[in-house]
Scaffold this active site. Sequence first.
Site, PDB file in Angstrom:
ATOM      1  N   ASP A  66      78.585  72.654  47.179  1.00  0.00           N
ATOM      2  CA  ASP A  66      79.521  73.138  46.133  1.00  0.00           C
ATOM      3  C   ASP A  66      80.069  74.513  46.284  1.00  0.00           C
ATOM      4  OD1 ASP A  66      79.052  70.822  44.457  1.00  0.00           O
ATOM      5  OD2 ASP A  66      77.271  71.863  43.614  1.00  0.00           O
ATOM      6  N   LYS A 113      69.910  67.751  40.422  1.00  0.00           N
ATOM      7  CA  LYS A 113      70.243  68.552  41.536  1.00  0.00           C
ATOM      8  C   LYS A 113      69.136  69.609  41.628  1.00  0.00           C
ATOM      9  CE  LYS A 113      75.235  69.193  41.616  1.00  0.00           C
ATOM     10  NZ  LYS A 113      76.480  70.094  41.458  1.00  0.00           N
TER      11      LYS A 113
END
Length: 282
Positions: free
Chosen positions: A107, A71
């Site tokens: 997220d 990520k």
Amino acid sequence: MIPSGKARLAGVLGWPVSHSLSPRLHGYWLQRYGIDGAYLPLGAPPASLEGVVRALVELGFRGFNVTLPHKEPLLALCDEVTPEAHRIGAVNTVVIDGDRLQGGNSDAFGFAENLRAGAADWRPESGPAVVIGAGGAARAVIAALQDLGVTEVRLTNRTEARAADLAAALAAPQRPPIRLVPWAEREEALAGAGVLVNTTSLGMAGQPALDLALDALPAEALVTDIVYAPLETPLLAAARARGNPVVDGLGMLLHQARPGFEAWFGRAPEVSAELRAFLLGA
Ligand code: ATR
């Protein structure tokens, strides 16, 4: 439907990736909406990351999700990165446009949507948020809580320097303040809170439970956990037993997947009770 030669392609890039629920999640939606597409697990060791990403572009992938440990490296590999992903310091959703990689992060969106869907009566401005943990997940959770408009964030982490770094990265004059709470004082910090979030891996199957007595927490405070295996963590069970509203962590995973699916496959997908049951039966 069974993919044709023209199927739109996407997947989840991680290492390891065999535990990921995302292929089943996106596969469910593809089937449900009759879309000619495929969503694959894409295991890429860190040393191969850049080459694999280039290959996905060459193969005509529409994009991909990104999970551990890629990520953060994806920030540097993308041609464009949204302000949201910069703020969270990680990319979890990539859209491939021609040969350009557009990196985003859903997220915080997933966390906020899970609370919206699971706790319709909760008002963020009702009080401070207590956040336990300062890893990668905490960063998205705190960004979401700031945007939702909690009055302040009380952040506590076993390794206090990590919490200080995170607070410094996310502090901004126009946003709710982040107050650092020493790990030893985490229980006192629950007094007057409107929401409590566990962002650590404690409470996950095979891990010890989070050591946190809830006595000081107001009875109406919302309690949520990013851990979803088990669905009811010891923290959520303790909160439910004393009457607090609770929201489990599975919804964050489901809702964070929505923006990518829509971008790659052209349809806004729905998070339903049937989808949850399907994934829990996995
Ligand atoms: P990620 O970046 O994926 O969120 P991580 O960086 O390993 O994962 O973060 C895990 C979080 O769980 C951290 O806040 C970690 O605390 P430390 O920063 O002190 O390591 C927390 N955590 C893990 N095991 C813990 C334990 N036994 N007691 C307290 N906190 C723990």
